[in-house]
Design a protein around this motif. Structure first.
Motif, PDB file in Angstrom:
ATOM      1  N   VAL A  75       0.282 -18.638  13.439  1.00 43.55           N
ATOM      2  CA  VAL A  75       0.967 -19.453  14.446  1.00 43.55           C
ATOM      3  C   VAL A  75       2.195 -20.018  13.731  1.00 43.55           C
ATOM      4  N   MET A  76       3.361 -19.744  14.265  1.00 45.81           N
ATOM      5  CA  MET A  76       4.603 -20.112  13.574  1.00 45.81           C
ATOM      6  C   MET A  76       5.373 -21.173  14.357  1.00 45.81           C
ATOM      7  N   THR A  77       5.947 -22.094  13.612  1.00 46.33           N
ATOM      8  CA  THR A  77       6.926 -23.026  14.169  1.00 46.33           C
ATOM      9  C   THR A  77       8.150 -22.967  13.278  1.00 46.33           C
ATOM     10  N   GLY A  78       9.228 -23.582  13.733  1.00 46.82           N
ATOM     11  CA  GLY A  78      10.432 -23.570  12.903  1.00 46.82           C
ATOM     12  C   GLY A  78      11.670 -23.734  13.760  1.00 46.82           C
ATOM     13  N   THR A 113      -7.667 -23.778   9.185  1.00 42.54           N
ATOM     14  CA  THR A 113      -7.479 -23.168  10.504  1.00 42.54           C
ATOM     15  C   THR A 113      -7.812 -21.681  10.389  1.00 42.54           C
ATOM     16  N   ARG A 114      -8.272 -21.106  11.449  1.00 43.23           N
ATOM     17  CA  ARG A 114      -8.635 -19.668  11.450  1.00 43.23           C
ATOM     18  C   ARG A 114      -7.389 -18.836  11.130  1.00 43.23           C
ATOM     19  N   ARG A 115      -6.308 -19.126  11.861  1.00 41.86           N
ATOM     20  CA  ARG A 115      -5.063 -18.390  11.655  1.00 41.86           C
ATOM     21  C   ARG A 115      -4.201 -19.110  10.624  1.00 41.86           C
ATOM     22  N   PRO A 180       4.444 -13.186  14.291  1.00 42.05           N
ATOM     23  CA  PRO A 180       3.576 -14.312  14.621  1.00 42.05           C
ATOM     24  C   PRO A 180       2.663 -14.005  15.818  1.00 42.05           C
ATOM     25  N   HIS A 181       1.557 -14.723  15.863  1.00 40.22           N
ATOM     26  CA  HIS A 181       0.673 -14.698  17.051  1.00 40.22           C
ATOM     27  C   HIS A 181       1.370 -15.442  18.195  1.00 40.22           C
ATOM     28  N   ALA A 182       2.075 -16.508  17.797  1.00 36.38           N
ATOM     29  CA  ALA A 182       2.827 -17.312  18.781  1.00 36.38           C
ATOM     30  C   ALA A 182       3.867 -18.113  18.007  1.00 36.38           C
ATOM     31  N   GLU A 403      -4.551 -25.936  18.212  1.00 38.66           N
ATOM     32  CA  GLU A 403      -5.344 -25.190  19.205  1.00 38.66           C
ATOM     33  C   GLU A 403      -5.068 -23.690  19.076  1.00 38.66           C
ATOM     34  N   LEU A 404      -3.783 -23.329  18.933  1.00 39.14           N
ATOM     35  CA  LEU A 404      -3.429 -21.896  18.822  1.00 39.14           C
ATOM     36  C   LEU A 404      -4.007 -21.279  17.551  1.00 39.14           C
ATOM     37  N   ALA A 405      -4.100 -22.106  16.505  1.00 35.59           N
ATOM     38  CA  ALA A 405      -4.537 -21.565  15.199  1.00 35.59           C
ATOM     39  C   ALA A 405      -6.014 -21.223  15.200  1.00 35.59           C
ATOM     40  N   ASP A 406      -6.718 -21.668  16.233  1.00 34.07           N
ATOM     41  CA  ASP A 406      -8.145 -21.326  16.283  1.00 34.07           C
ATOM     42  C   ASP A 406      -8.464 -20.410  17.457  1.00 34.07           C
ATOM     43  N   THR A 407      -7.388 -19.849  18.058  1.00 35.61           N
ATOM     44  CA  THR A 407      -7.638 -18.865  19.140  1.00 35.61           C
ATOM     45  C   THR A 407      -7.709 -17.451  18.552  1.00 35.61           C
TER      46      THR A 407
END
Ligand code: HGY
Ligand code: MN
Ligand code: MN
Ligand code: MN
Length: 407
Positions: A75-78, A113-115, A180-182, A403-407
């Motif tokens: 899961v990426m931010t930036g 986190t999973r991801r 990224p996944h998202a 939340e996204l990191a554990d999907t």
């Protein structure tokens, strides 16, 4: 619920803003300048201190990755840390530093986190020195090739490729190798809507289309006193005429249409000489692609008409052209859900400004979170966002990413 540390985020913003600091409290770190290098070095140091695995890719994008328990797409931010010449301290910087604060909060809480979680800053988002804008993220998603990006030059003829090498950020990693996944980008609104409506979080559904063109007009220099109006071939007149036309057109078209002649250079630029050369830019934007094309066509028709009458030559160069982008509906809903779960007021909206997220949507589900800009000021040293709003936006980012990191 995990709460991030507002003071630390504010402190990091102040420290980064001290690099390239300019009169009035803003900062100037044009892409690939020494100031950009110093800003990059500071943020890379913070990434390493947080234990992130840092990669620099071949267009200078920097990504720090916090391992997940499983080797999945992150899961990426930036966002970006390059600025315009009259930059504020939040545009871009806020999204990157909030991402690092998310990581710091997880580290301190010992949360896995999973991801994997990734925090990125992309090269030359602003496009103020080299065009197109959003260059690093555009290369990242395969929108333009490396050689095309490397060849982009600034007004002094310095090229992106050479400048990346000069500042030590011509990395080895292949842009876009990490899919990224998202992707979720946190950013100040840079416009007046949230501040005027007193809304805390902007749930960004789309980014408007952008059309950047540079016009080079060639006329005939002549004596300002002796040359009768009927004999003039005044390059400066055409440039001024386009500015007036484009502004009137935007008002007439209404809606989201905006038009800006932001840069203009006349030659010889002397009080008593009719200019024989004008180089100017036209920035047209609209959330509706068909309307944006209409605006482009009407500006081009006006230029052709005036060029004919004034007997000047005009050469057009497209500097950037991006169609409107719609973000992933599910991710947008998620942003709205988490903002409301924090009892924050929200409103859905388009982005008037360009962002790296508009490129990342080509690669993975993407969304943006906006926080208010006081008086809608941005690309201005007086750019300001209240501390409580900065903290609220970062908290929404943390909760969405968790939340996204554990999907
Ligand atoms: O112009 C833009 O909106 C972007 O910041 N480059
Ligand atoms: Mn920005
Ligand atoms: Mn900007
Ligand atoms: Mn921008």
């Amino acid at each position: 619920m995990l709460r991030l540390n507002e003071q630390r985020l504010l402190g990091a913003l102040d420290e980064l803003a001290s690099i390239g600091a300019i009169e009035g409290g803003g900062c100037a770190r044009l892409a690939l300048t020494d100031e950009d290098r110093l800003g990059r070095d500071l943020v890379v140091g913070w990434m390493k201190a947080l234990g992130l695995a840092v990669t620099v890719d071949a267009i200078g994008n920097v990504i720090g990755v916090r391992a997940g328990t499983e080797n999945l797409a992150p899961v990426m931010t930036g966002s970006h840390i390059d600025t315009v010449r009259t930059g504020g301290r939040y545009d871009g910087n806020y999204g990157v530093l909030a991402g690092l604060e998310v990581v710091r909060t997880l580290n301190e809480a010992g949360v896995t986190t999973r991801r994997p979680i990734a925090v990125a800053f992309f090269t030359n988002e602003e496009g103020a020195r080299f065009q197109p804008d959003m260059m690093g993220s555009l290369v990242y998603v395969g929108g333009i090739g490396l050689n095309e990006a490397y060849a982009a030059v600034d007004k002094d003829g310095a090229a992106v490729g050479d400048e990346l090498r000069r500042i030590g950020y011509l990395g080895a990693a292949k842009p876009g190798a990490l899919k990224p996944h998202a992707f979720v980008e946190l950013h100040i609104e840079q416009g007046p809507i949230l501040d005027e409506e007193k809304v805390q979080i902007g749930v960004v559904e789309s980014v408007q289309g952008i059309s950047w063109t540079e016009y080079t007009v060639t006329g005939v220099s002549n004596h300002a006193g002796t040359t009768p109006m009927r004999l003039r071939r005044d390059a400066g007149y055409l440039a001024a005429s386009v500015n007036l036309f484009a502004r009137k057109l935007a008002w007439e078209m209404g809606g989201d249409q905006v038009a800006t002649v932001g840069s203009l250079a006349l030659r010889p630029n002397l009080i008593n000489v009719v200019p024989n050369r004008a180089v100017f830019s036209v920035d047209l934007r609209n959330t509706d692609e068909a309307r944006l094309q209409e605006a482009e066509a009407r500006v081009a028709a006006h230029i052709a008409e005036v060029a004919m009458a004034e007997r000047v030559e005009v050469e057009a160069k497209v500097l950037a052209r991006f169609e409107p982008v719609i973000f992933d509906a599910g991710l947008v809903d998620r942003v709205e859900h988490h903002a409301r779960a924090l009892s924050l007021s929200t409103r859905r909206m388009p982005s008037g400004a360009g962002h790296d997220a508009q490129m990342m949507q080509r690669l993975c589900p993407t969304a943006m979170i906006f926080v208010p800009s006081v008086a809608g000021l941005s690309h201005n040293v007086k750019e300001h966002t209240e501390a409580a709003d900065l903290a609220a936006g970062a908290q929404v980012l943390l909760n969405v990413m968790l939340e996204l990191a554990d999907t």
